[in-house]
Design a protein around this motif. Structure first.
Motif, PDB file in Angstrom:
ATOM      1  N   ILE A  93     -34.141  47.910  12.951  1.00  0.00           N
ATOM      2  CA  ILE A  93     -35.027  47.403  11.904  1.00  0.00           C
ATOM      3  C   ILE A  93     -34.319  47.445  10.558  1.00  0.00           C
ATOM      4  CG2 ILE A  93     -36.279  49.548  11.421  1.00  0.00           C
ATOM      5  CD1 ILE A  93     -37.729  45.951  11.436  1.00  0.00           C
ATOM      6  N   LEU A  94     -33.458  48.417  10.326  1.00  0.00           N
ATOM      7  CA  LEU A  94     -32.682  48.438   9.086  1.00  0.00           C
ATOM      8  C   LEU A  94     -31.834  47.181   8.977  1.00  0.00           C
ATOM      9  CD1 LEU A  94     -31.528  49.619   6.497  1.00  0.00           C
ATOM     10  CD2 LEU A  94     -29.930  50.950   7.914  1.00  0.00           C
ATOM     11  N   LYS A  95     -31.149  46.829  10.043  1.00  0.00           N
ATOM     12  CA  LYS A  95     -30.315  45.622  10.032  1.00  0.00           C
ATOM     13  C   LYS A  95     -31.168  44.390   9.790  1.00  0.00           C
ATOM     14  CE  LYS A  95     -26.585  43.162  12.258  1.00  0.00           C
ATOM     15  NZ  LYS A  95     -26.728  42.071  11.332  1.00  0.00           N
ATOM     16  N   ARG A  96     -32.312  44.325  10.430  1.00  0.00           N
ATOM     17  CA  ARG A  96     -33.222  43.188  10.247  1.00  0.00           C
ATOM     18  C   ARG A  96     -33.683  43.083   8.784  1.00  0.00           C
ATOM     19  NH1 ARG A  96     -36.028  39.622  12.968  1.00  0.00           N
ATOM     20  NH2 ARG A  96     -38.180  39.148  12.411  1.00  0.00           N
ATOM     21  N   LEU A  97     -34.019  44.229   8.189  1.00  0.00           N
ATOM     22  CA  LEU A  97     -34.439  44.228   6.788  1.00  0.00           C
ATOM     23  C   LEU A  97     -33.300  43.770   5.879  1.00  0.00           C
ATOM     24  CD1 LEU A  97     -36.365  47.623   6.691  1.00  0.00           C
ATOM     25  CD2 LEU A  97     -37.369  45.322   6.732  1.00  0.00           C
ATOM     26  N   MET A  98     -32.102  44.269   6.145  1.00  0.00           N
ATOM     27  CA  MET A  98     -30.945  43.897   5.337  1.00  0.00           C
ATOM     28  C   MET A  98     -30.646  42.403   5.482  1.00  0.00           C
ATOM     29  SD  MET A  98     -28.585  47.274   6.011  1.00  0.00           S
ATOM     30  CE  MET A  98     -27.137  46.654   5.181  1.00  0.00           C
TER      31      MET A  98
END
Length: 163
Positions: A93-98
């Motif tokens: 989810i961090l990668k998706r947010l970034m």
């Protein structure tokens, strides 16, 4: 008062949020964070969840359509916390947010958990986190759980996606 305690397996079932624009909130919670839409009530309310549960989050405009965000220095909900099953899921989810250009308002290692913080379109705080295994939780000398707030290395978290 007597010494009543909640039953051990008690959980918070869902959060219901007042929002200004239902579609804008669905773009955030459904399209960005990945919650499933369970049902909607026209353009007034939606019930969303993970894994087909009846709802983890309710969103409605019943008393808030086109309303302003609440002032920062007022009472109200500090944040909704969404628990991910694994550290790798939190990294995803961090990668998706970034990738989506979403701004974080913070990131922290709390000893018992690692967390990402951001705001939804209505200014409601959202915590995305995973819990470390209970056996790994830091303890005080007297056995109490020792929680703290330390820097969370986001690049280290993203390394989870390499395995």
């Amino acid at each position: 008062m007597d010494n009543y305690k909640l039953p051990e397996n008690t959980r918070i079932g869902h959060v219901h949020l007042k929002v200004a624009d239902l579609q804008r909130s669905l773009d955030f919670y459904h399209k960005l964070l990945g919650f499933e839409i369970i049902t909607t009530m026209g353009d007034q309310a939606a019930f969303i969840s993970a894994g087909g549960y009846h709802h983890h989050i309710g969103l409605n405009t019943w008393h808030s359509k086109n309303g302003p965000q609440p002032p920062k220095n007022s009472t109200g909900l500090y944040h909704t916390a969404i628990l991910y099953p694994t550290r790798k899921d939190l990294a995803r989810i961090l990668k998706r947010l970034m990738d989506g250009g979403q701004q974080l308002t913070g990131a922290a290692d709390h000893g018992v958990s690692e967390a990402l913080y951001l705001n939804d379109p209505d200014g409601n705080g959202v915590e995305l986190y995973w819990d470390r295994p209970r056996a790994d939780w830091p303890k005080e000398p007297n056995g109490d759980i020792k929680m703290y707030t330390k820097f969370l290395n986001l690049q280290d978290l993203l390394k989870e996606l390499e395995h």
